[in-house]
Design a protein around this motif. Structure first.
Motif, short mmCIF file in Angstrom:
data_model
loop_
_atom_site.label_atom_id
_atom_site.label_comp_id
_atom_site.label_asym_id
_atom_site.label_seq_id
_atom_site.Cartn_x
_atom_site.Cartn_y
_atom_site.Cartn_z
N SER A 38 -1.59 -38.11 25.79
CA SER A 38 -0.48 -37.30 26.32
C SER A 38 -0.90 -36.58 27.60
O SER A 38 -0.16 -36.55 28.58
CB SER A 38 -0.04 -36.25 25.30
N ALA A 39 -2.11 -36.01 27.57
CA ALA A 39 -2.60 -35.30 28.76
C ALA A 39 -2.75 -36.27 29.92
O ALA A 39 -2.41 -35.95 31.07
CB ALA A 39 -3.95 -34.64 28.45
N PHE A 40 -3.23 -37.48 29.62
CA PHE A 40 -3.35 -38.48 30.68
C PHE A 40 -1.98 -38.84 31.22
O PHE A 40 -1.77 -38.89 32.44
CB PHE A 40 -4.07 -39.74 30.16
N LEU A 41 -1.03 -39.09 30.33
CA LEU A 41 0.33 -39.48 30.75
C LEU A 41 0.95 -38.38 31.61
O LEU A 41 1.66 -38.65 32.58
CB LEU A 41 1.19 -39.78 29.52
N HIS A 65 5.82 -45.70 24.28
CA HIS A 65 4.84 -44.61 24.32
C HIS A 65 4.83 -43.83 25.64
O HIS A 65 4.02 -42.93 25.79
CB HIS A 65 3.43 -45.16 24.12
N TYR A 66 5.67 -44.25 26.59
CA TYR A 66 5.46 -43.77 27.95
C TYR A 66 6.48 -42.73 28.39
O TYR A 66 6.58 -42.40 29.57
CB TYR A 66 5.41 -44.96 28.91
N GLY A 81 17.20 -59.01 28.80
CA GLY A 81 17.37 -58.10 27.66
C GLY A 81 17.41 -56.64 28.07
O GLY A 81 17.11 -56.29 29.22
N PRO A 82 17.77 -55.77 27.16
CA PRO A 82 17.80 -54.33 27.45
C PRO A 82 16.38 -53.74 27.45
O PRO A 82 15.49 -54.27 26.78
CB PRO A 82 18.62 -53.75 26.30
N SER A 83 16.18 -52.68 28.21
CA SER A 83 14.89 -51.96 28.17
C SER A 83 14.76 -51.26 26.83
O SER A 83 15.76 -50.97 26.17
CB SER A 83 14.84 -50.90 29.27
N PRO A 84 13.55 -50.97 26.44
CA PRO A 84 13.36 -50.20 25.20
C PRO A 84 14.07 -48.85 25.30
O PRO A 84 14.22 -48.30 26.40
CB PRO A 84 11.84 -50.01 25.12
N GLU A 85 14.49 -48.35 24.19
CA GLU A 85 15.19 -47.05 24.09
C GLU A 85 14.39 -45.95 24.80
O GLU A 85 13.19 -45.78 24.53
CB GLU A 85 15.33 -46.70 22.60
N GLY A 86 15.04 -45.26 25.71
CA GLY A 86 14.40 -44.13 26.38
C GLY A 86 13.54 -44.50 27.57
O GLY A 86 13.02 -43.62 28.26
N ALA A 87 13.38 -45.80 27.81
CA ALA A 87 12.46 -46.23 28.87
C ALA A 87 13.15 -46.28 30.22
O ALA A 87 14.34 -46.58 30.32
CB ALA A 87 11.90 -47.60 28.53
N THR A 88 12.40 -45.96 31.27
CA THR A 88 12.87 -46.12 32.64
C THR A 88 12.04 -47.26 33.25
O THR A 88 10.88 -47.08 33.57
CB THR A 88 12.63 -44.82 33.45
#
Lengths: 177, 177
Positions: A38-41, A65-66, A81-88
């Motif tokens: 998380s700190a890295f992200l 996870h991102y 296809g659609p992007s994963p939920e919440g992904a940009t």
């Protein structure tokens, strides 16, 4: 524009099995916290991902996870296809240097580079500044190596190592220029 | 009869370059002490070395690092030429299992196993108990890997990690049975 790699590595230096699977990262007992992920992200403002890795993540149905970090998928094809939920997610049809130039020109400052081939290409092109590798206590014999065979020597500077209770050894390195 | 490996490894998992050279272990600044090598050598009572490694050491003209520890060179050919000064060397024309049986029957209890192919063979045969790996801060892209591709997964238990001032990270692992 800086670029960092954050990944798990088998003790014999593979970041994934030949089919892209990273199941060897599992089964090592309880992991303390999130190994600093998380700190890295939080420290990056965009992500560059290979097409194989993106497809693998999407196909796995695993949680994304991102967070809302903008993810640029290097690919010559439509993402489909659609992007994963919440992904940009945005496809980018560029080589390593052009990718970094484009992202820098767009105002990004620090990219998280992920995926076997993409990490190899960015390393070979001298575009990686930092590697945070979590050494997992298993030998897997074959897979996707961290580096491509023709990349030449890449000298590194060790920045610190943390040992986790389950036997993971995480080391930080910066690439010497 | 136990067997241990003690070697330097590039960050991408190679124990030697394709030609057997280990020059990538050098040039990392002053090393504190001997990275525990003397203590390790004191803990073994014999050494098993591959023919390529033996020839490489002899051809290099380097000082013999193994004291009076009896060294068994696995080879199908005569060793040729004189042994290095001070060395106790004997050729052995046996496979991994037979080597361990023979050495155990002779009264030895702990072998230091060295050399790319031999380490791979002993690991694949499940004959290695302990790995002491010193991770050197450089990526070299190609070389002799720690493990053979068909060896299957070898799960390990992390026994401790020491970080040296020059950026070497030494970790001890035991093989889980």
């Amino acid at each position: 524009m800086r670029a960092s790699v954050f990944c798990g590595v088998s003790l014999d230096g593979f970041i994934a099995r030949p089919d892209g699977s990273v199941d060897f990262l599992d089964g090592h007992g309880d992991v303390e916290g999130d190994l600093g992920f998380s700190a890295f992200l939080d420290s990056v403002d965009c992500m560059v991902m290979g097409r194989n890795t993106y497809d693998f993540v999407v196909a796995s149905g695993a949680e994304w996870h991102y967070g809302d970090t903008p993810v640029f998928v290097l690919t010559t094809r439509s993402l489909g296809g659609p992007s994963p939920e919440g992904a940009t997610v945005e496809p980018l049809q560029l080589g390593p240097e052009e990718t970094m130039e484009r992202l820098g020109a767009t105002g990004f400052t620090h990219a998280y580079v992920d995926g076997g081939v993409v990490v190899q290409q960015f390393l070979a092109a001298g575009l990686i500044d930092e590697l945070i590798l979590t050494r997992v206590p298993v030998l897997i014999g074959e897979g996707i190596p961290l580096t491509a065979p023709d990349a030449g020597d890449v000298p590194l500077e060790h920045g610190g190592t943390d040992v986790f209770g389950n036997g993971f050894v995480q080391s930080r390195y910066t690439v010497r220029r």
